[in-house]
Structure formats: C-alpha cells, structure tokens
Design an enzyme around this catalytic site. Structure first.
Site, PDB file in Angstrom:
ATOM      1  N   TYR A 163     131.469  19.553  37.537  1.00 26.13           N
ATOM      2  CA  TYR A 163     131.542  20.257  36.250  1.00 26.13           C
ATOM      3  C   TYR A 163     132.986  20.689  35.953  1.00 26.13           C
ATOM      4  O   TYR A 163     133.474  20.535  34.827  1.00 26.13           O
ATOM      5  CB  TYR A 163     130.614  21.469  36.334  1.00 26.13           C
ATOM      6  CG  TYR A 163     130.491  22.306  35.091  1.00 26.13           C
ATOM      7  CD1 TYR A 163     129.843  21.834  33.960  1.00 26.13           C
ATOM      8  CD2 TYR A 163     130.985  23.616  35.068  1.00 26.13           C
ATOM      9  CE1 TYR A 163     129.705  22.625  32.826  1.00 26.13           C
ATOM     10  CE2 TYR A 163     130.849  24.410  33.949  1.00 26.13           C
ATOM     11  CZ  TYR A 163     130.207  23.915  32.830  1.00 26.13           C
ATOM     12  OH  TYR A 163     130.067  24.706  31.717  1.00 26.13           O
ATOM     13  N   LYS A 167     135.075  19.485  32.762  1.00 24.79           N
ATOM     14  CA  LYS A 167     135.534  20.455  31.766  1.00 24.79           C
ATOM     15  C   LYS A 167     137.068  20.497  31.673  1.00 24.79           C
ATOM     16  O   LYS A 167     137.615  20.796  30.607  1.00 24.79           O
ATOM     17  CB  LYS A 167     134.974  21.843  32.087  1.00 24.79           C
ATOM     18  CG  LYS A 167     133.455  21.973  31.852  1.00 24.79           C
ATOM     19  CD  LYS A 167     133.079  21.664  30.410  1.00 24.79           C
ATOM     20  CE  LYS A 167     131.714  22.217  30.020  1.00 24.79           C
ATOM     21  NZ  LYS A 167     131.312  21.752  28.661  1.00 24.79           N
TER      22      LYS A 167
HETATM   23  N1  LIG Z   1     126.629  29.635  29.009  1.00 30.02           N
HETATM   24  C1  LIG Z   1     127.858  29.814  29.481  1.00 30.02           C
HETATM   25  O1  LIG Z   1     128.244  30.908  29.966  1.00 30.02           O
HETATM   26  C2  LIG Z   1     128.838  28.665  29.446  1.00 30.02           C
HETATM   27  C3  LIG Z   1     130.081  28.840  30.068  1.00 30.02           C
HETATM   28  C4  LIG Z   1     131.022  27.821  29.998  1.00 30.02           C
HETATM   29  C5  LIG Z   1     130.708  26.659  29.315  1.00 30.02           C
HETATM   30  N2  LIG Z   1     129.474  26.494  28.751  1.00 30.02           N
HETATM   31  C6  LIG Z   1     129.201  25.226  28.066  1.00 30.02           C
HETATM   32  O2  LIG Z   1     128.601  25.510  26.804  1.00 30.02           O
HETATM   33  C7  LIG Z   1     127.761  24.422  26.424  1.00 30.02           C
HETATM   34  C8  LIG Z   1     126.381  24.942  26.053  1.00 30.02           C
HETATM   35  O3  LIG Z   1     125.789  25.522  27.209  1.00 30.02           O
HETATM   36  P1  LIG Z   1     124.553  26.532  27.179  1.00 30.02           P
HETATM   37  O4  LIG Z   1     124.882  27.587  28.150  1.00 30.02           O
HETATM   38  O5  LIG Z   1     124.230  26.876  25.778  1.00 30.02           O
HETATM   39  O6  LIG Z   1     123.414  25.613  27.848  1.00 30.02           O
HETATM   40  P2  LIG Z   1     121.911  25.257  27.389  1.00 30.02           P
HETATM   41  O7  LIG Z   1     121.304  24.519  28.531  1.00 30.02           O
HETATM   42  O8  LIG Z   1     121.230  26.492  26.884  1.00 30.02           O
HETATM   43  O9  LIG Z   1     122.124  24.284  26.140  1.00 30.02           O
HETATM   44  C9  LIG Z   1     122.636  22.970  26.278  1.00 30.02           C
HETATM   45  C10 LIG Z   1     121.807  22.058  25.386  1.00 30.02           C
HETATM   46  O10 LIG Z   1     122.371  20.718  25.460  1.00 30.02           O
HETATM   47  C11 LIG Z   1     121.289  19.796  25.383  1.00 30.02           C
HETATM   48  N3  LIG Z   1     121.706  18.504  25.928  1.00 30.02           N
HETATM   49  C12 LIG Z   1     121.970  18.216  27.238  1.00 30.02           C
HETATM   50  N4  LIG Z   1     122.307  16.927  27.355  1.00 30.02           N
HETATM   51  C13 LIG Z   1     122.277  16.378  26.110  1.00 30.02           C
HETATM   52  C14 LIG Z   1     122.550  15.089  25.588  1.00 30.02           C
HETATM   53  N5  LIG Z   1     122.916  14.078  26.386  1.00 30.02           N
HETATM   54  N6  LIG Z   1     122.432  14.873  24.238  1.00 30.02           N
HETATM   55  C15 LIG Z   1     122.064  15.906  23.417  1.00 30.02           C
HETATM   56  N7  LIG Z   1     121.782  17.145  23.857  1.00 30.02           N
HETATM   57  C16 LIG Z   1     121.886  17.384  25.188  1.00 30.02           C
HETATM   58  C17 LIG Z   1     120.188  20.448  26.191  1.00 30.02           C
HETATM   59  O11 LIG Z   1     118.890  19.921  25.853  1.00 30.02           O
HETATM   60  C18 LIG Z   1     120.352  21.924  25.813  1.00 30.02           C
HETATM   61  O12 LIG Z   1     119.496  22.307  24.745  1.00 30.02           O
HETATM   62  C19 LIG Z   1     127.777  23.462  27.607  1.00 30.02           C
HETATM   63  O13 LIG Z   1     128.742  22.449  27.376  1.00 30.02           O
HETATM   64  C20 LIG Z   1     128.214  24.332  28.763  1.00 30.02           C
HETATM   65  O14 LIG Z   1     128.783  23.598  29.810  1.00 30.02           O
HETATM   66  C21 LIG Z   1     128.526  27.472  28.808  1.00 30.02           C
END
Ligand SMILES: NC(=O)c1ccc[n+]([C@@H]2O[C@H](COP(=O)([O-])OP(=O)(O)OC[C@H]3O[C@@H](n4cnc5c(N)ncnc54)[C@H](O)[C@@H]3O)[C@@H](O)[C@H]2O)c1
Length: 294
Positions: A163, A167
């Site tokens: 990851y 990223k």
């Molecule tokens: N939540 C955090 O604190 C955090 C921190 C750093 C980065 N991020 C990044 O933010 C983004 C959103 O994360 P989140 O926490 O909301 O996670 P989440 O799991 O709640 O949402 C991610 C969504 O992406 C969808 N998804 C996955 N693969 C897919 C694909 N191939 N095509 C279409 N949709 C797809 C999933 O079905 C899911 O609904 C991600 O890129 C994650 O790495 C989140």
C-alpha cells in the site's frame, strides 16, 4: 460535472455528497468489493445516487472496475453520455491487503498495486484523452483531478509495504500528470486523508470512535471540503501539490527536495563516500517517522 471512483461508501461517498451539495452533477462509481478487494454482493453506488437525488441533485451510478481499461473508459463515457461534459475526476477507489513484508504474498502485492496505481492511471488517462480532444477542438477545459495518496505513501507504514509503495507511486503520477496536462487546462493534485471508514475502523477502533457530542474529527465528511475546492474552478493555479487533510487540519506536504550535498568533482572512494554521507546526514533534517514505529 464530477466523477468520483469508489464513491459507494467511506471517503468517496462523502466527497460525492459534498460535490452534490454544491450543485455538481455526479457519476458515482463503485465496484462494491470487500475490504480486501474480494467480490461483493452488489455495488453501493446506486444507494448514494438515491441519496443525491433525494436531496434534489443529479447523479448516475457506474459499477465498473476502474482498474480495467473497459471500466475506466466506460466511466468517462457514462459522464459524457449522461451530462455531455466532464470537469472533475476524483480518484479514490481502493482496498488494503496488509501484511509484514516477509508474509506478503505476490497476489497481495499485485492486487493492491493494481487497484490503487492502475486504478488511478486508467481513469486519468481516459479523462485526459477527452480533455486533450477538447483542447484540439479549440475549447479550453478548466478540468481538475484529485488523486488519493496516504500518509503511508508519504512516510511509509509498517505492515503496509504494498500500500505504501502504491500510494507513493500515486504522488509520482500526480506530479507527472500535473506537468503534462497543464497545457490542456487540467490541474492535478493529491490528498493524503485520514478518516474513520470501514478501511480504518478495525485498526483504529478506539482512537477513531465518534464522540458523543461536538466535532467528530474522524468523520470522512471533514476531508471532502478540500477535495471539493481542489475539484472546482476556484482552485485555479494550484497543481502538482499534495495536502494532508484530517479533521479540521489541512497541511501542505513538502516533497523530496535536495538537502545538504557535496561535490568532489571526481570519483569518491567508498571510504570517502561513507565519511561524506555521514557528514551530510549530520547536517540533514531527520526523516519523518514511519507510521507504526516507536
Ligand atoms: N480512511 C482513511 O483514513 C484513509 C487514509 C489514507 C488513504 N485513504 C484512501 O482513501 C480512499 C478511500 O478509502 P476509504 O477509507 O473510504 O475506504 P472504503 O473501503 O470505505 O471505500 C473504498 C471504496 O472503493 C471501492 N472499490 C474498491 N476497488 C474498486 C474498484 N476496482 N473499482 C471501483 N470501486 C472500487 C470499494 O467497493 C469501496 O466502496 C482509498 O484510496 C484509501 O486508500 C483512506
């Protein structure tokens, strides 16, 4: 007109609702997969579309896999077919396969690289082709791309080698895309968010619990205002930048830049190179701690 990938839940959903609240029309993409990318029963995108419509907004769902050419191309076509334009792409979809490196299977590596890196590249490429065509037709797009990196990509994170690498790659992609696409009127920036979603609640259940009252610093909705601004015409002149955003805090992240250096004007011996490296390190700023250490 805004496209948000992975907008069926978590941060992407919050972004989509925030854009809709500002009057934007949306394509809500979500493949609907499990936490580790395993196939899900159905896409939650339709639910978010219903929420937007119930509040008087306009949105259509797209349930394709954004890490495939077909999914990324149809994502852009869905926007153009439904609304006749595409102004903003928010790349957000993704999932985790956390393991220490010695236990990390090749499949865990490939799946995470694919969904984050290829899942950013392909929608960006297909949207860019549309914006370039517009430029060639004499139109001047005011287009915006917001990519989603992570503190893991900026500082590293123990147990997240795949990851963190993906990223960090998204930051490199953002810098190149910003430089290449400026001539087409496209600005490309990245965020490194933190919020309580299904992706993080297992890891940070206690620290991230919602308070009984007051400001819920870990709500995903806190991240969306900056994304809406970066994704709007109001952010004119801002491109190739990375912002950490969490709760009420926004931080510009400074990238790699030269620290102390030395030039002998000739080849070093290994011993000289080592002595020089130590002397330079003594004058350099210490690196930020890798997440999950100390
Ligand atoms: N939540 C955090 O604190 C955090 C921190 C750093 C980065 N991020 C990044 O933010 C983004 C959103 O994360 P989140 O926490 O909301 O996670 P989440 O799991 O709640 O949402 C991610 C969504 O992406 C969808 N998804 C996955 N693969 C897919 C694909 N191939 N095509 C279409 N949709 C797809 C999933 O079905 C899911 O609904 C991600 O890129 C994650 O790495 C989140």
């Amino acid at each position: 007109m805004v496209v948000v990938t992975g907008a069926g839940r978590g941060l992407g959903r919050a972004h989509a609702l925030a854009f809709a609240a500002e009057g934007a029309r949306l394509v809500v993409n979500d493949l609907g997969v499990g936490l580790d990318g395993s196939p899900g029963a159905d896409s939650p995108a339709r639910q978010v579309v219903e929420e937007i419509r119930a509040a008087g907004g306009e949105a259509v769902a797209h349930a394709g896999d954004i890490a495939t050419t077909e999914g990324a191309a149809s994502l852009v076509h869905t926007a153009l077919d439904a609304f006749g334009r595409l102004d903003t792409l928010v790349n957000n979809a993704g999932f985790l396969r956390d393991r220490m490196l010695v236990n990390l299977d090749e499949d865990d590596w490939d799946a995470v690289m694919r969904v984050h890196l290829k899942g950013h590249f392909l929608p960006l490429k297909h949207a860019a082709a549309h914006w370039r065509a517009q430029t060639k037709a004499g139109l001047v797009p005011q287009a915006r791309v917001v990519n989603t990196s992570s503190g893991a990509g900026l500082s590293g994170s123990v147990g997240q080698g795949n990851y963190s690498a993906a990223k960090a790659g998204i930051v490199g992609l953002t810098l190149v895309a910003a430089a290449e696409m400026e001539r087409y009127g496209v600005q490309v920036n990245a965020i490194a968010p933190a919020a309580r979603t299904r992706m993080t609640e297992a890891a940070f259940a206690q620290a991230m619990a919602a308070p009984d009252s007051g400001f819920d610093a870990m709500a995903p909705e806190n991240v969306s205002p900056l994304v809406v601004w970066l994704g709007s015409a109001a952010s004119a002149g801002v491109t190739g930048r990375v912002f950490e955003t969490e709760g009420g805090r926004i931080t510009v992240m400074d990238g790699w830049r030269p620290g102390p250096g030395a030039d002998k004007g000739a080849r070093w011996t290994p011993a000289e190179a080592g002595a020089t490296a130590r002397e330079l390190l003594a004058r350099a700023r210490p690196p930020t701690a890798v997440h999950g250490t100390g």
